[in-house]
Design an enzyme around this catalytic site. Structure first.
Site, mmCIF file in Angstrom:
data_model
loop_
_atom_site.group_PDB
_atom_site.id
_atom_site.type_symbol
_atom_site.label_atom_id
_atom_site.label_comp_id
_atom_site.label_asym_id
_atom_site.label_seq_id
_atom_site.Cartn_x
_atom_site.Cartn_y
_atom_site.Cartn_z
ATOM 1 N N SER A 124 -20.915 35.916 3.936
ATOM 2 C CA SER A 124 -21.437 34.881 4.827
ATOM 3 C C SER A 124 -22.828 34.458 4.388
ATOM 4 C CB SER A 124 -21.412 35.372 6.271
ATOM 5 O OG SER A 124 -20.078 35.564 6.698
ATOM 6 N N LYS A 176 -25.907 20.273 30.051
ATOM 7 C CA LYS A 176 -27.181 20.978 30.006
ATOM 8 C C LYS A 176 -26.968 22.471 30.235
ATOM 9 C CE LYS A 176 -31.627 21.582 29.958
ATOM 10 N NZ LYS A 176 -32.367 21.495 28.673
#
Length: 335
Positions: A124, A176
């Protein structure tokens, strides 16, 4: 009376001898503390003024490490450094941490040849950092690749309901502060997360394609999150060579402006507070680490309460095997 006098003289001689050896022992302890403290603080910088290859360890979970980035900048500016070796033993970490290292190594490549060696694991973000180098070496059985991105989050809604806790919020817009841990994840939130994961993934895939000179179609097939051995990665052209650190050092020795048989010196990022406080600061830091290990490390309670992967904020490029990355550092067997 003569016998008593002889005994007294012998005792005095013995005391003088004991005093002498006690002084020698005390001086030896002081010298050891000074030498050891100097090494711990990185005060012995004489070797770094002579031509050498700089070795940089990249181990454990990768985060945005300002001290390490500053050290790489110092390596770049040091004319005595003729080449750089990044010794990688990491399952990955935050994508921003990997990106920061990639940018730093790119700037480093402009002035010095850079090689990377993948030890037990370089996956990764660990692999991302490796291919930022000019030449990538891995063991045949190293774990590498795992090209991909994820964002993980937990949900404790059912637990809160069980214990009778209800959470609520007033938001300026539906997206949000989402996702949160106390409500179901909406399709809109999942779509938002998918968009940022895919955006970063496209950047990662493009970077692999560019650095490894592999067309995008082939790179996408390789970038499905799979891990590979070093041998498989070599066949897929994701690395350049099979071997150990000596192979990477030998490659550096074949580059222009890199004299043969240069010494290899491991550079370590400075611990700002400990450097300012001197030996006392280092002693305090080591004492604190010892207490933390005694309280949390030995019982592995820390890993249970806060697994390392969950301590990374934002987008993550990590293969879920942090314990394997530690095995090589602590002398464990190759997995």
């Amino acid at each position: 009376m003569t016998l008593d006098a002889d005994v007294i003289v012998d005792r005095r001689r013995l005391r003088r001898k004991l005093t002498f050896w006690r002084v020698i022992a005390a001086l030896g302890v002081v010298a050891a503390i000074i030498i050891g403290g100097g090494a711990a603080l990185g005060l012995n910088e004489a070797g770094k003024s002579r031509p050498h290859i700089a070795r940089v360890d990249v181990s454990g979970l990768i985060i945005d490490d300002r001290a390490r980035l500053q050290m790489i900048e110092e390596i770049k500016k040091n004319p005595a450094v003729k080449g750089v070796l990044f010794a990688i033993n990491s399952p990955g970490g935050s994508t921003t941490g990997g990106e920061g290292m990639v940018d730093a190594i790119a700037a480093l490549r402009e002035t010095k040849p850079v090689a990377a060696h993948i030890g037990t694991v370089g996956a990764s973000a660990g692999y991302m950092i490796a291919i930022a180098a000019d030449h990538v070496v891995a063991r045949r059985t190293s774990i590498t690749a795992s090209i991909g991105v994820l964002m993980q989050f937990g949900n404790a809604k059912k637990l809160l309901e069980t214990i009778g806790v209800e959470m609520d919020a007033v938001k300026s817009a539906p997206l949000k502060a989402t996702p949160d841990f106390y409500s179901d994840t909406s399709p809109e939130t999942r779509a938002m997360i998918a968009s940022i994961v895919n955006d970063t993934y496209e950047w990662f895939v493009g970077f692999v394609s560019e650095r490894r000179h592999i067309d995008m179609a082939t790179t996408r097939k390789l970038a499905d999150g799979r891990i590979m051995t070093g041998a498989q990665a070599l066949e897929a052209k994701l690395i350049d060579e099979i071997g150990g650190e000596n192979a990477a050092i030998a490659w550096l020795g074949r580059q222009d402006d890199v004299p043969a048989n240069l010494p290899v010196i491991t550079w370590k990022a400075k611990d700002g507070l400990a450097d300012q406080l001197g030996l006392a600061g280092t002693a305090g830091r080591l004492f604190g680490q010892g207490v933390a290990e005694a309280v949390l490390g030995a019982s592995e309670l820390r890993k249970i309460v806060l697994p390392e992967g969950l301590m990374l904020d934002g987008l993550v490029s990590v293969w879920q095997a942090p314990s394997i990355a530690k095995a090589e550092v602590t002398g464990g067997a190759n997995q």
